[in-house]
Design a protein around this motif. Sequence first.
Motif, PDB file in Angstrom:
ATOM      1  N   ILE A  35     -30.326  28.456  14.103  1.00  0.00           N
ATOM      2  CA  ILE A  35     -29.917  29.810  14.463  1.00  0.00           C
ATOM      3  C   ILE A  35     -28.723  30.213  13.601  1.00  0.00           C
ATOM      4  N   LYS A  36     -28.698  31.475  13.180  1.00  0.00           N
ATOM      5  CA  LYS A  36     -27.555  31.994  12.427  1.00  0.00           C
ATOM      6  C   LYS A  36     -27.070  33.279  13.079  1.00  0.00           C
ATOM      7  N   ARG A  37     -25.830  33.573  12.856  1.00  0.00           N
ATOM      8  CA  ARG A  37     -25.279  34.872  13.223  1.00  0.00           C
ATOM      9  C   ARG A  37     -24.311  35.253  12.117  1.00  0.00           C
ATOM     10  N   MET A  38     -24.283  36.509  11.821  1.00  0.00           N
ATOM     11  CA  MET A  38     -23.435  36.983  10.730  1.00  0.00           C
ATOM     12  C   MET A  38     -22.459  38.010  11.269  1.00  0.00           C
ATOM     13  N   THR A  39     -21.250  37.914  10.827  1.00  0.00           N
ATOM     14  CA  THR A  39     -20.235  38.874  11.234  1.00  0.00           C
ATOM     15  C   THR A  39     -19.755  39.700  10.053  1.00  0.00           C
ATOM     16  N   GLY A  55     -32.425  33.207  11.847  1.00  0.00           N
ATOM     17  CA  GLY A  55     -32.385  31.811  11.450  1.00  0.00           C
ATOM     18  C   GLY A  55     -33.687  31.379  10.804  1.00  0.00           C
ATOM     19  N   TRP A  56     -33.965  30.076  10.971  1.00  0.00           N
ATOM     20  CA  TRP A  56     -35.150  29.470  10.367  1.00  0.00           C
ATOM     21  C   TRP A  56     -35.857  28.602  11.389  1.00  0.00           C
ATOM     22  N   GLY A  57     -37.195  28.665  11.396  1.00  0.00           N
ATOM     23  CA  GLY A  57     -37.988  27.778  12.235  1.00  0.00           C
ATOM     24  C   GLY A  57     -38.161  26.439  11.545  1.00  0.00           C
ATOM     25  N   ASN A  58     -38.851  25.511  12.214  1.00  0.00           N
ATOM     26  CA  ASN A  58     -38.975  24.153  11.669  1.00  0.00           C
ATOM     27  C   ASN A  58     -39.891  24.073  10.452  1.00  0.00           C
ATOM     28  N   THR A  59     -40.553  25.174  10.074  1.00  0.00           N
ATOM     29  CA  THR A  59     -41.318  25.205   8.825  1.00  0.00           C
ATOM     30  C   THR A  59     -40.582  26.033   7.770  1.00  0.00           C
TER      31      THR A  59
END
Length: 120
Positions: free
Chosen positions: A95-99, A3-7
């Motif tokens: 948050i990410k998740r990839m299938t 995913g990505w943080g707040n920056t």
Amino acid sequence: MGGWGNTNNAVDAGLQHSPKYNDWALFLLIEGNGGPLTFTPRFEGDQDIQMKFYVPSDGIVALVIYGYDISGTKVEKTYTGAAPGWTATGNGNIIKRMTSIAQIQDHDDYKDGSYIKNVD
């Protein structure tokens, strides 16, 4: 996953399959920290592997993996890396998740029912 943080600092983490050896390599790619980090041991193919991605403290991400390495030894390891902008409270983290796994080499068909077990 990742995913990505707040920056807006991106993290990618997961397993990469080797069709030649039918095994898996764990990787962790953190934006701004150079190239991807790949770790040993490699994991046997044809098994269920459990992974947990989390932020143990501000600016640090962790990936825990449970499975069997290529020698058949049960492994539980934690890998960490500096990831500016990620917060342990979760504030600002995306948050990410990839299938998009289990695809035939050189032919991606995301409508064929590929999935990660226990991930909707």
